[in-house]
Design an enzyme around this catalytic site. Structure first.
Site, PDB file in Angstrom:
ATOM      1  CE  LYS A   1     -89.442  65.447 -12.335  1.00 43.82           C
ATOM      2  NZ  LYS A   1     -88.688  66.502 -11.780  1.00 43.82           N
TER       3      LYS A   1
ATOM      4  CD  GLU B   1     -89.738  52.146  -3.236  1.00 43.50           C
ATOM      5  OE1 GLU B   1     -89.005  52.554  -2.628  1.00 43.50           O
ATOM      6  OE2 GLU B   1     -89.683  53.148  -3.986  1.00 43.50           O
TER       7      GLU B   1
ATOM      8  N   GLY C   1     -88.705  67.154  -5.618  1.00 40.49           N
ATOM      9  CA  GLY C   1     -90.215  66.113  -5.079  1.00 40.49           C
ATOM     10  C   GLY C   1     -90.560  66.886  -3.586  1.00 40.49           C
ATOM     11  NE  ARG C   2     -85.294  67.673  -0.039  1.00 40.65           N
ATOM     12  CZ  ARG C   2     -84.747  67.831  -1.030  1.00 40.65           C
ATOM     13  NH1 ARG C   2     -84.746  66.707  -1.877  1.00 40.65           N
ATOM     14  NH2 ARG C   2     -83.451  68.027  -1.677  1.00 40.65           N
TER      15      ARG C   2
ATOM     16  CD  GLU D   1     -84.955  63.226   0.043  1.00 39.31           C
ATOM     17  OE1 GLU D   1     -85.487  62.187   0.191  1.00 39.31           O
ATOM     18  OE2 GLU D   1     -85.558  63.978  -0.625  1.00 39.31           O
TER      19      GLU D   1
ATOM     20  CG  HIS E   1     -99.143  62.227  28.506  1.00 38.28           C
ATOM     21  ND1 HIS E   1     -99.135  61.810  29.814  1.00 38.28           N
ATOM     22  CD2 HIS E   1     -99.872  63.322  28.527  1.00 38.28           C
ATOM     23  CE1 HIS E   1    -100.453  63.642  30.372  1.00 38.28           C
ATOM     24  NE2 HIS E   1    -100.429  63.899  29.625  1.00 38.28           N
TER      25      HIS E   1
ATOM     26  CE  LYS F   1     -85.657  55.712  -4.400  1.00 38.87           C
ATOM     27  NZ  LYS F   1     -86.004  56.857  -5.548  1.00 38.87           N
TER      28      LYS F   1
END
Length: 539
Positions: free
Chosen positions: A202, A208, A262-263, A348, A379, A507
């Site tokens: 954005k 990152e 964002g999510r 979040e 399993h 951050k």
């Protein structure tokens, strides 16, 4: 703004506490035996989705009390405020209107009194046309989405889910981790001349993402030269000057507004990688499915409202029965990233201890969300689901239509999904175990020694969700169902679901440590452990 709600001070709360001590301890076997109409009352179909919540430790009385709790919290007014674009993201003073990203012409979505649909539709048309041009050019064989968090998890999950709908589109890869091994592993074997990078940030400053974007740019330039950048990079960002300075053609930059978290952003330009994978037509079908769930959520009465019911079941288990996790089990390999996507969307959003009134909440909030695709999970961790000392309410998600050419595999997959729901509910009594072992010829000493280990208490709740097919529309409505579940739970837990201040501290501290290592900021005081690690790792 959503009004504060104090769950434990509500009229419905004590009633639910009492019901948790009675109904909440009853066995599901008995609840079914005593109620012939249970399945009919506790199941519903919404378009291509069938949902069965009859295997939950609830009765009609419990559900009525949970709905009363939601009514005290003002759930209908909350839904109205959400869809009206009111500033329910109060700590950032923003609307929460990702539903508009899947809207159609004529839908009434406004922010601060201004209609947003013209901009949404024109942006959708622009990035959809760009995605279709990428698919039809014949020049691009691989698309690499560079983003993190909501700019990665949602698009990655949906791209995998819609694998069967690619129809010859480019292969789409995802890079998120700042660990260079992630980018390196994706670039191995790719041809720079046929690779397109989508940088999704954005602000175009995400640490990152920009580290990976810069490295990808250097890789491309080393092979093709600076002049190739504008043909091999596109961006999703509101910082157009920064993206242009990076080398992206201004016509290949697509933005979105601050009322999209964002999510919750895969429905707009952040979903460009999805559109590249499946084309704009299938992408629009994804939006239509989500819009259908939006309309159901906004209009269906409480007793039939699937997202509301799902949310209330989660409240029941977290607050009243004390179950700390929520496990999501998709019996569809193409949905194997759905649990990871929901981890961010849910944890979040509602993993918070400060209420909307700025005071610590007195009740439990967001559960740990986890899961894995079936049958792999069987399993691995299903032993804990069936016989562990903690109970983990489960969502089992299956797809009726085969997902591959191997239809016999699909039959086995569906049998496992149904069997696990039955096993979680019914378990196996010691009497049943002993009779089975005796019938198999085991002697009395062996039965006495082994039988306790083969007993399953059952009474472990699950929702069974069945999609008629893994179509774009069904994937859209499945995601939207969980989005609205999260909203309702945040409303009742009295938290601000649409900020994420808990992400920020790490951050900031990482940026400070990098500054100390580079010498751009003065060394700060740290605890002994942190100081040792900083010194040991300083390169």
């Amino acid at each position: 703004m959503l009004k504060p709600f104090h769950l434990r001070a509500s009229k419905a709360h004590q009633r639910l506490v009492d019901l948790a001590q009675s109904v909440g301890q009853a066995h599901l076997r008995d609840l079914f035996a005593n109620d012939e109409s249970r399945l009919q009352r506790m199941s519903a179909s919404v378009n291509g989705l069938y949902i069965d919540w009859s295997k939950h430790r609830v009765t009609a009385e419990v559900m009525e009390a949970l709905v009363a709790l939601a009514e005290e919290a003002g759930w209908e007014e909350g839904v109205r405020q959400l869809f009206a674009g009111e500033h329910i993201n109060q700590t950032e003073d923003r609307s929460v209107l990702h539903m508009a990203l899947r809207g159609l012409e004529g839908d009434d979505f406004k922010v601060d009194g201004e209609d947003v649909m013209d901009d949404v539709l024109s942006t959708r048309k622009a990035f959809g046309a760009y995605a279709d041009s990428v698919r039809s050019s014949g020049r691009i064989t691989d698309v690499v989405n560079i983003g993190i968090g909501g700019s990665d998890l949602g698009p990655l999950m949906v791209t995998k889910a819609l694998r069967k709908h690619s129809n010859g589109g480019p292969k789409v890869h995802f890079v998120s981790n700042v660990d260079g091994a992630h980018l390196e592993s994706v670039l191995e074997g790719l041809n720079p001349a046929s690779t397109l990078f989508l940088v999704v940030s954005k602000t175009f400053t995400t640490q990152e993402t920009m580290a990976n974007a810069d490295a990808a740019k250097a890789w491309l330039v080393a092979a093709l030269g600076e002049q190739a950048i504008d043909q091999h990079f596109a961006a999703v960002s509101t910082n157009i000057p920064a993206a242009v300075a990076f080398g992206v053609d201004a016509d290949h930059i697509f933005g979105f507004k601050d009322w999209v978290g964002g999510r919750y952003s895969l429905w707009g330009p952040v979903g460009l990688s999805i559109a590249c994978a499946v084309g704009s037509r299938a992408f629009n079908e994804l939006l239509e499915g989500a819009r259908a769930m939006d309309r159901h959520f906004a209009t269906a009465p409480a007793a039939e409202n699937v997202p509301l019911i799902s949310a209330l079941l989660g409240i029941w288990y977290r607050e009243y029965l004390g179950f700390a996790t929520h496990v999501v089990l998709p019996y569809a390999q193409d949905l194997d990233r759905f649990p990871a996507y929901l981890q961010q969307a849910d944890m979040e959003s509602n993993g918070k201890y400060v209420g909307r009134d700025g005071k610590p909440v007195e009740h439990l909030t967001g559960p740990v969300v986890w899961g894995e695709a079936g049958t792999n999970g069987q399993h691995a961790f299903y032993q804990l689901l069936h016989q562990g000392t903690s109970i983990h309410p489960a969502d089992i998600i299956a797809v009726e239509a085969p997902l591959s050419q191997f239809e016999d595999h699909h039959t086995k997959l569906l049998a496992n999904a149904v069997a696990q729901a039955e096993a979680l509910m019914c378990g196996r009594t010691e009497k049943e175990v002993r009779n089975e072992m005796a019938a198999a010829g085991r002697d009395a000493d062996a039965i006495d020694a082994i039988a306790p280990h083969r007993v399953f208490k059952g009474n472990r709740p699950s929702t069974f969700m069945l999609l008629d097919e893994l179509s774009p529309a069904n994937v859209g409505q499945l995601i939207a169902l969980y989005e609205h579940r999260i909203f309702i739970q945040g409303l009742l837990w009295n938290v601000c679901s649409y900020d994420q201040w808990g992400v920020e501290l790490g951050k900031v501290l990482a940026k400070n440590i990098l500054g100390e290592w580079s010498g751009s900021i003065a060394h700060a005081a740290h605890d002994a452990s942190t100081q040792h690690l900083i010194q040991r790792l300083n390169r």
